[in-house]
Design a protein around this motif. Structure first.
Motif, mmCIF file in Angstrom:
data_model
loop_
_atom_site.group_PDB
_atom_site.id
_atom_site.type_symbol
_atom_site.label_atom_id
_atom_site.label_comp_id
_atom_site.label_asym_id
_atom_site.label_seq_id
_atom_site.Cartn_x
_atom_site.Cartn_y
_atom_site.Cartn_z
ATOM 1 N N PRO A 8 42.650 -4.558 -28.527
ATOM 2 C CA PRO A 8 42.981 -5.740 -29.341
ATOM 3 C C PRO A 8 41.804 -6.689 -29.557
ATOM 4 C CG PRO A 8 44.779 -5.266 -27.845
ATOM 5 C CD PRO A 8 43.641 -4.331 -27.469
ATOM 6 N N ASN A 9 40.958 -6.847 -28.550
ATOM 7 C CA ASN A 9 39.835 -7.778 -28.704
ATOM 8 C C ASN A 9 38.729 -7.234 -29.622
ATOM 9 O OD1 ASN A 9 38.830 -5.894 -26.911
ATOM 10 N ND2 ASN A 9 38.035 -7.393 -25.450
ATOM 11 N N ASP A 10 38.894 -6.004 -30.146
ATOM 12 C CA ASP A 10 37.944 -5.447 -31.122
ATOM 13 C C ASP A 10 38.269 -5.891 -32.549
ATOM 14 O OD1 ASP A 10 36.601 -3.888 -29.164
ATOM 15 O OD2 ASP A 10 38.009 -2.211 -29.442
ATOM 16 N N ALA A 11 39.416 -6.534 -32.751
ATOM 17 C CA ALA A 11 39.919 -6.819 -34.096
ATOM 18 C C ALA A 11 38.904 -7.545 -34.977
ATOM 19 C CB ALA A 11 41.220 -7.614 -34.021
ATOM 20 N N PHE A 12 38.251 -8.573 -34.467
ATOM 21 C CA PHE A 12 37.301 -9.332 -35.283
ATOM 22 C C PHE A 12 36.147 -8.437 -35.734
ATOM 23 C CE2 PHE A 12 33.435 -11.843 -35.814
ATOM 24 C CZ PHE A 12 33.844 -12.722 -36.815
ATOM 25 N N VAL A 13 35.611 -7.642 -34.830
ATOM 26 C CA VAL A 13 34.481 -6.751 -35.167
ATOM 27 C C VAL A 13 34.920 -5.725 -36.208
ATOM 28 C CG1 VAL A 13 32.879 -5.020 -34.263
ATOM 29 C CG2 VAL A 13 33.351 -7.086 -32.937
ATOM 30 N N LEU A 14 36.117 -5.160 -36.055
ATOM 31 C CA LEU A 14 36.601 -4.168 -37.015
ATOM 32 C C LEU A 14 36.783 -4.799 -38.394
ATOM 33 C CD1 LEU A 14 39.189 -2.089 -34.946
ATOM 34 C CD2 LEU A 14 36.690 -1.934 -35.010
ATOM 35 N N SER A 15 37.311 -5.993 -38.446
ATOM 36 C CA SER A 15 37.471 -6.694 -39.724
ATOM 37 C C SER A 15 36.120 -6.937 -40.376
ATOM 38 C CB SER A 15 38.192 -8.028 -39.511
ATOM 39 O OG SER A 15 39.490 -7.824 -39.007
ATOM 40 N N ASP A 16 35.149 -7.338 -39.581
ATOM 41 C CA ASP A 16 33.803 -7.593 -40.096
ATOM 42 C C ASP A 16 33.182 -6.305 -40.654
ATOM 43 O OD1 ASP A 16 31.517 -9.420 -40.432
ATOM 44 O OD2 ASP A 16 30.555 -8.162 -38.907
ATOM 45 N N ILE A 17 33.351 -5.196 -39.949
ATOM 46 C CA ILE A 17 32.823 -3.911 -40.426
ATOM 47 C C ILE A 17 33.520 -3.499 -41.717
ATOM 48 C CG2 ILE A 17 32.738 -1.421 -39.934
ATOM 49 C CD1 ILE A 17 32.148 -2.194 -36.993
ATOM 50 N N ALA A 18 34.849 -3.652 -41.778
ATOM 51 C CA ALA A 18 35.589 -3.283 -42.991
ATOM 52 C C ALA A 18 35.095 -4.093 -44.190
ATOM 53 C CB ALA A 18 37.092 -3.489 -42.778
ATOM 54 N N TYR A 19 34.917 -5.388 -44.002
ATOM 55 C CA TYR A 19 34.469 -6.262 -45.090
ATOM 56 C C TYR A 19 33.048 -5.899 -45.535
ATOM 57 C CZ TYR A 19 33.967 -10.504 -47.870
ATOM 58 O OH TYR A 19 33.786 -11.386 -48.906
ATOM 59 N N LYS A 20 32.144 -5.750 -44.580
ATOM 60 C CA LYS A 20 30.755 -5.407 -44.919
ATOM 61 C C LYS A 20 30.658 -4.031 -45.571
ATOM 62 C CE LYS A 20 28.428 -8.187 -41.415
ATOM 63 N NZ LYS A 20 27.732 -8.159 -40.117
ATOM 64 N N SER A 21 31.468 -3.106 -45.095
ATOM 65 C CA SER A 21 31.462 -1.760 -45.655
ATOM 66 C C SER A 21 31.946 -1.774 -47.106
ATOM 67 C CB SER A 21 32.333 -0.836 -44.800
ATOM 68 O OG SER A 21 32.295 0.481 -45.281
ATOM 69 N N LYS A 22 32.983 -2.534 -47.391
ATOM 70 C CA LYS A 22 33.487 -2.651 -48.763
ATOM 71 C C LYS A 22 32.433 -3.336 -49.642
ATOM 72 C CE LYS A 22 37.358 -1.970 -50.096
ATOM 73 N NZ LYS A 22 37.986 -0.804 -50.743
ATOM 74 N N GLU A 44 47.353 -7.625 -33.372
ATOM 75 C CA GLU A 44 48.693 -7.047 -33.471
ATOM 76 C C GLU A 44 48.656 -5.662 -34.132
ATOM 77 O OE1 GLU A 44 52.844 -8.072 -35.718
ATOM 78 O OE2 GLU A 44 51.737 -9.743 -34.839
ATOM 79 N N ASP A 45 47.804 -5.491 -35.149
ATOM 80 C CA ASP A 45 47.660 -4.175 -35.787
ATOM 81 C C ASP A 45 47.278 -3.125 -34.750
ATOM 82 O OD1 ASP A 45 48.138 -5.190 -38.370
ATOM 83 O OD2 ASP A 45 45.991 -5.496 -38.755
ATOM 84 N N ILE A 46 46.326 -3.471 -33.918
ATOM 85 C CA ILE A 46 45.827 -2.528 -32.908
ATOM 86 C C ILE A 46 46.876 -2.273 -31.828
ATOM 87 C CG2 ILE A 46 44.045 -2.169 -31.144
ATOM 88 C CD1 ILE A 46 42.135 -3.783 -33.039
ATOM 89 N N ILE A 47 47.588 -3.318 -31.436
ATOM 90 C CA ILE A 47 48.628 -3.166 -30.421
ATOM 91 C C ILE A 47 49.762 -2.281 -30.942
ATOM 92 C CG2 ILE A 47 50.438 -4.401 -29.146
ATOM 93 C CD1 ILE A 47 48.386 -6.775 -28.984
ATOM 94 N N LYS A 48 50.160 -2.496 -32.205
ATOM 95 C CA LYS A 48 51.281 -1.755 -32.788
ATOM 96 C C LYS A 48 50.954 -0.290 -33.045
ATOM 97 C CE LYS A 48 53.960 -5.253 -35.228
ATOM 98 N NZ LYS A 48 54.380 -5.702 -36.558
ATOM 99 N N SER A 49 49.690 0.019 -33.297
ATOM 100 C CA SER A 49 49.323 1.387 -33.647
ATOM 101 C C SER A 49 48.408 1.990 -32.596
ATOM 102 C CB SER A 49 48.608 1.435 -35.000
ATOM 103 O OG SER A 49 48.120 2.733 -35.235
ATOM 104 N N PRO A 50 48.829 3.086 -31.990
ATOM 105 C CA PRO A 50 47.955 3.735 -31.013
ATOM 106 C C PRO A 50 46.859 4.566 -31.683
ATOM 107 C CG PRO A 50 49.958 4.993 -31.255
ATOM 108 C CD PRO A 50 50.099 3.776 -32.125
ATOM 109 N N MET A 51 46.760 4.485 -33.001
ATOM 110 C CA MET A 51 45.863 5.362 -33.740
ATOM 111 C C MET A 51 44.632 4.645 -34.305
ATOM 112 S SD MET A 51 47.403 8.352 -33.578
ATOM 113 C CE MET A 51 47.074 9.393 -34.976
#
Length: 149
Positions: A8-22, A44-51
């Motif tokens: 869950p604490n990776d969420a900010f980094v993942l969002s940043d990568i998604a935005y920069k990648s786009k 919450e996205d990460i908690i809800k999905s084990p994938m």
């Protein structure tokens, strides 16, 4: 490089990568702003999905993917633009296929960004049509299908 489940604490980094990648593909600021909610990964996205999985290099997250079941669909595959063209995408793709096999998934779809379509075709996906964008309903996205072998 190391692949692990996202936390869950990776969420900010993942969002940043998604935005920069786009943004890497030259989309306008207005386009990116309209996509911001769609590109935001929450704890919450990460908690809800084990994938949700990340790939790390030198303990730094450089890319991630997420998968949704029922229906089977690759939801995200993003790489930090600093690492595009270094084989990271292919490694993530191989990880995705391996995990899909482990979960008994025999095929899945991808609502592809038009700029990513070439990558998916190179990885063995086939285009089976198009699908309206969730952000811009008048914009069609390539709909891809992958058979897991």
């Amino acid at each position: 490089m190391n692949t692990r489940k996202a936390e869950p604490n990776d969420a900010f980094v993942l969002s940043d990568i998604a935005y920069k990648s786009k943004a890497y593909w030259g989309y306008s600021d207005e386009f990116l702003e309209a996509c911001k909610e769609e590109l935001t990964i929450t704890e919450e996205d990460i908690i809800k999905s084990p994938m949700y999985y990340v790939i790390e290099k030198d303990n730094q997250i450089i890319g991630f993917d997420s998968f949704k079941c029922d229906p089977n669909k690759l939801e995200n595959l993003f790489i930090n633009p600093e690492f595009i063209g270094q084989g990271i995408g292919k490694q993530i793709w191989q990880d995705i296929l391996h995990r899909a096999k482990d979960f008994g998934i025999i095929e899945f779809t991808i609502d592809s960004d038009p700029y990513a379509e070439g990558f998916y075709l190179k990885m063995g996906a086939v285009r089976i049509g198009s699908i309206p964008s969730t952000v811009f309903p008048d914009r069609d996205l390539p709909l891809m299908k992958v058979e897991v072998k």
